[in-house]
Design an enzyme around this catalytic site. Structure first.
Site, PDB file in Angstrom:
ATOM      1  N   VAL A 149       0.832  -1.210   0.000  1.00  0.00           N
ATOM      2  CA  VAL A 149       0.000   0.000   0.000  1.00  0.00           C
ATOM      3  C   VAL A 149       0.867   1.261   0.000  1.00  0.00           C
ATOM      4  CG1 VAL A 149      -1.836   1.265   1.175  1.00  0.00           C
ATOM      5  CG2 VAL A 149      -1.866  -1.239   1.182  1.00  0.00           C
ATOM      6  N   GLY A 172     -10.791  -1.479   0.770  1.00  0.00           N
ATOM      7  CA  GLY A 172      -9.672  -0.994  -0.058  1.00  0.00           C
ATOM      8  C   GLY A 172      -9.999   0.310  -0.761  1.00  0.00           C
ATOM      9  N   ILE A 216     -12.699   1.199  -2.305  1.00  0.00           N
ATOM     10  CA  ILE A 216     -14.120   1.573  -2.401  1.00  0.00           C
ATOM     11  C   ILE A 216     -14.435   2.662  -1.371  1.00  0.00           C
ATOM     12  CG2 ILE A 216     -16.495   0.734  -2.283  1.00  0.00           C
ATOM     13  CD1 ILE A 216     -15.360  -2.125  -2.609  1.00  0.00           C
ATOM     14  N   GLY A 263      -1.388 -13.437  -6.226  1.00  0.00           N
ATOM     15  CA  GLY A 263      -1.105 -12.324  -5.308  1.00  0.00           C
ATOM     16  C   GLY A 263      -2.333 -11.871  -4.535  1.00  0.00           C
ATOM     17  N   LYS A 276     -13.332  -5.551   9.609  1.00  0.00           N
ATOM     18  CA  LYS A 276     -13.955  -4.532   8.756  1.00  0.00           C
ATOM     19  C   LYS A 276     -15.410  -4.325   9.151  1.00  0.00           C
ATOM     20  CE  LYS A 276     -10.809  -5.807   5.049  1.00  0.00           C
ATOM     21  NZ  LYS A 276     -10.643  -6.698   3.901  1.00  0.00           N
TER      22      LYS A 276
HETATM   23  N1  LIG Z   1      -2.221  -5.089   0.592  1.00  0.00           N
HETATM   24  C1  LIG Z   1      -3.468  -4.646   0.399  1.00  0.00           C
HETATM   25  O1  LIG Z   1      -4.034  -4.813  -0.699  1.00  0.00           O
HETATM   26  C2  LIG Z   1      -4.196  -3.932   1.499  1.00  0.00           C
HETATM   27  C3  LIG Z   1      -5.468  -3.406   1.233  1.00  0.00           C
HETATM   28  C4  LIG Z   1      -6.148  -2.707   2.240  1.00  0.00           C
HETATM   29  C5  LIG Z   1      -5.554  -2.556   3.480  1.00  0.00           C
HETATM   30  N2  LIG Z   1      -4.315  -3.104   3.706  1.00  0.00           N
HETATM   31  C6  LIG Z   1      -3.709  -2.894   5.020  1.00  0.00           C
HETATM   32  O2  LIG Z   1      -2.678  -1.936   4.870  1.00  0.00           O
HETATM   33  C7  LIG Z   1      -1.603  -2.205   5.777  1.00  0.00           C
HETATM   34  C8  LIG Z   1      -0.309  -2.396   4.994  1.00  0.00           C
HETATM   35  O3  LIG Z   1      -0.479  -3.519   4.162  1.00  0.00           O
HETATM   36  P1  LIG Z   1       0.601  -3.907   3.041  1.00  0.00           P
HETATM   37  O4  LIG Z   1      -0.010  -5.013   2.270  1.00  0.00           O
HETATM   38  O5  LIG Z   1       1.075  -2.686   2.342  1.00  0.00           O
HETATM   39  O6  LIG Z   1       1.748  -4.496   3.977  1.00  0.00           O
HETATM   40  P2  LIG Z   1       3.297  -4.764   3.580  1.00  0.00           P
HETATM   41  O7  LIG Z   1       3.398  -4.950   2.108  1.00  0.00           O
HETATM   42  O8  LIG Z   1       3.780  -5.836   4.473  1.00  0.00           O
HETATM   43  O9  LIG Z   1       4.004  -3.384   3.937  1.00  0.00           O
HETATM   44  C9  LIG Z   1       4.351  -2.984   5.241  1.00  0.00           C
HETATM   45  C10 LIG Z   1       5.741  -2.386   5.168  1.00  0.00           C
HETATM   46  O10 LIG Z   1       6.076  -1.821   6.433  1.00  0.00           O
HETATM   47  C11 LIG Z   1       7.398  -2.244   6.757  1.00  0.00           C
HETATM   48  N3  LIG Z   1       7.668  -2.190   8.177  1.00  0.00           N
HETATM   49  C12 LIG Z   1       7.598  -3.186   9.100  1.00  0.00           C
HETATM   50  N4  LIG Z   1       7.978  -2.728  10.302  1.00  0.00           N
HETATM   51  C13 LIG Z   1       8.319  -1.434  10.138  1.00  0.00           C
HETATM   52  C14 LIG Z   1       8.814  -0.431  10.996  1.00  0.00           C
HETATM   53  N5  LIG Z   1       9.064  -0.672  12.297  1.00  0.00           N
HETATM   54  N6  LIG Z   1       9.054   0.784  10.500  1.00  0.00           N
HETATM   55  C15 LIG Z   1       8.825   1.040   9.198  1.00  0.00           C
HETATM   56  N7  LIG Z   1       8.377   0.123   8.326  1.00  0.00           N
HETATM   57  C16 LIG Z   1       8.120  -1.094   8.793  1.00  0.00           C
HETATM   58  C17 LIG Z   1       7.459  -3.653   6.194  1.00  0.00           C
HETATM   59  O11 LIG Z   1       8.787  -4.118   6.109  1.00  0.00           O
HETATM   60  P3  LIG Z   1       9.027  -5.724   6.251  1.00  0.00           P
HETATM   61  O12 LIG Z   1       8.369  -6.346   5.064  1.00  0.00           O
HETATM   62  O13 LIG Z   1      10.501  -5.870   6.261  1.00  0.00           O
HETATM   63  O14 LIG Z   1       8.378  -6.149   7.533  1.00  0.00           O
HETATM   64  C18 LIG Z   1       6.818  -3.425   4.833  1.00  0.00           C
HETATM   65  O15 LIG Z   1       7.730  -2.893   3.895  1.00  0.00           O
HETATM   66  C19 LIG Z   1      -2.054  -3.437   6.572  1.00  0.00           C
HETATM   67  O16 LIG Z   1      -2.673  -3.032   7.747  1.00  0.00           O
HETATM   68  C20 LIG Z   1      -3.071  -4.105   5.651  1.00  0.00           C
HETATM   69  O17 LIG Z   1      -4.019  -4.864   6.362  1.00  0.00           O
HETATM   70  C21 LIG Z   1      -3.624  -3.779   2.751  1.00  0.00           C
END
Ligand SMILES: NC(=O)c1ccc[n+]([C@@H]2O[C@H](COP(=O)([O-])OP(=O)(O)OC[C@H]3O[C@@H](n4cnc5c(N)ncnc54)[C@H](OP(=O)(O)O)[C@@H]3O)[C@@H](O)[C@H]2O)c1
Length: 373
Positions: free
Chosen positions: A12, A129, A131, A182, A200
């Site tokens: 994100v 997401g 929406i 994915g 949610k």
């Molecule tokens: N993916 C989706 O489609 C989606 C949609 C809606 C909502 N969300 C929500 O949005 C949030 C993020 O999701 P995401 O899919 O983007 O997760 P992600 O891909 O795992 O991204 C999180 C990032 O934060 C980093 N991180 C971890 N600990 C940290 C710290 N102490 N300081 C700074 N950065 C740190 C992670 O690094 P590491 O990988 O090294 O841990 C990773 O790069 C979650 O709450 C998820 O539920 C996601």
């Protein structure tokens, strides 16, 4: 100029950086000011990223910089994300997030902290997401008593159940397909057991009824035990099995909330919501049914909602949008006591019944609620 920082450069966070850059002109015009990304905080290095010069591992750089007015938290979870959110608000910065786990568990506390520090805490992307649904629910439908919320809020399980029906895959095969595309995490536990959907639904219910609904207290059945035979028998009766989130006021008073697989018939607006798509169907006592449909996850669609919140924060610098709910916990009635029709399968034979069977003694049997129209 308004400076922004992103915490967490993952799926994100990188989408947010991309949208802020690609749509710079529209965003500046909408904000009435130049909106610029100043820092990205992540624990990892991204030497090949075009955003590498903005990367830091030290959140206190963001915290101390008075230029940064809006912080985007896309780390996820309730650990460091909670700590950084609190610190950003205490430093007088607006915070925008996509983190449903954090909002479901600590949203009320963080909204109160934001109120005390005259900043906003926005979380449109945490449900559905890309929406737009929380802002319409909270503001555009404010003249209604919300009677019912029904939704398909987990794209992973919706994709799996669609693939089982259309490609005749087992649950395990459909999960592998979701992972290869994915749509599913390496650890899909919270998707499969309905916890992600419950979080949610809790956020939607908090906003709709103004009382704290704890995700852990929402009755929950995931899709782990759904078999290909269940899906095929439901299809023979004209229905589709889908993981449904439902929260509603009960005619006798009180409310209920639950997440469970339900058989959706063609007369429901949720019937056509297939693949990884999400939808939320809200029933208000003035408006009737309103449905919000679209891409419920993914880097750029989710970033669309995050950037919308960033713009709302920029346009309301020094002002607050009144978003809050009471700490009084909502008392949830047992959904099993709610009347309705049931899909009952015994072996290869399935039928729709007006009552839930008291016991399903057969080993090869299943029972699911039929979604009310
Ligand atoms: N993916 C989706 O489609 C989606 C949609 C809606 C909502 N969300 C929500 O949005 C949030 C993020 O999701 P995401 O899919 O983007 O997760 P992600 O891909 O795992 O991204 C999180 C990032 O934060 C980093 N991180 C971890 N600990 C940290 C710290 N102490 N300081 C700074 N950065 C740190 C992670 O690094 P590491 O990988 O090294 O841990 C990773 O790069 C979650 O709450 C998820 O539920 C996601």
């Amino acid at each position: 100029m308004v400076s922004i920082a992103i915490l967490g450069f993952g799926v994100v966070g990188s989408g947010v950086a991309g949208v802020l850059t690609k749509n710079r002109e529209q965003i500046d015009a909408a904000a009435g000011d130049a909106v610029r990304l100043k820092y990205i905080v992540d624990v990892r290095d991204f030497p090949d990223s075009p955003f590498a010069p903005l990367l830091t591992k030290d959140f206190s750089v963001v915290e101390r910089d008075p230029d940064v007015r809006v912080v985007v938290e896309t780390i996820g979870g309730c650990g460091v994300a909670l700590e950084f959110t609190r610190r950003a608000i205490l430093a007088g910065k607006h915070v925008v997030t996509s983190n449903k786990a954090l909002v479901a568990a600590h949203g009320r506390e963080l909204l109160e902290l934001a109120r005390l520090h005259n900043v906003n805490y926005f979380f449109e992307a945490s449900v559905g997401g890309g929406i737009p649904v929380l802002r319409p629910l909270k503001f555009d439908l404010a003249g209604n008593q919300i009677i019912c919320i029904r939704g398909i809020l987990n794209g992973t399980t919706n994709y799996i159940l669609t693939a089982m029906r259309e490609e005749k895959l087992s649950l395990e095969e459909a999960l592998r397909s979701a992972q290869s595309k994915g749509y599913a995490e390496a650890n899909p536990t919270d998707d499969l057991n309905g916890m992600d959907a419950a979080r949610k639904l809790a956020i939607l219910s908090d906003l709709a009824w103004g009382r704290e609904v704890r995700a852990e207290e929402i009755a929950r059945e995931g899709i782990q035990n759904v078999s290909l035979k269940d899906v095929e028998c439901a299809a023979r009766l004209g229905g589709k099995l889908k993981l449904i989130c439902e929260a509603k006021l009960l005619p006798e008073g009180g409310m209920t909330a639950f997440v469970a697989p339900q058989v959706v018939m063609p007369d429901s607006m949720l019937y056509a919501v297939d693949d990884a798509f999400n939808a939320v169907l809200i029933t208000g006592n003035a408006v009737g049914d309103v449905m919000f449909y679209g891409t419920g996850a993914g880097s750029v669609p989710t970033a669309s909602a995050v950037v919308g919140d960033v713009l709302d924060a920029v346009r309301h610098m020094g002002k607050r949008r009144d978003i809050s709910w009471s700490g009084d916990p909502a008392v949830l009635s047992d959904p099993m006591a709610v009347s309705g029709r049931w899909f009952v399968r015994r072996g290869d034979v399935a039928a729709i019944a007006d009552e839930r069977p008291a016991v399903l003694a057969e080993e090869d049997a299943a029972c699911y609620r039929v979604l009310e129209k």
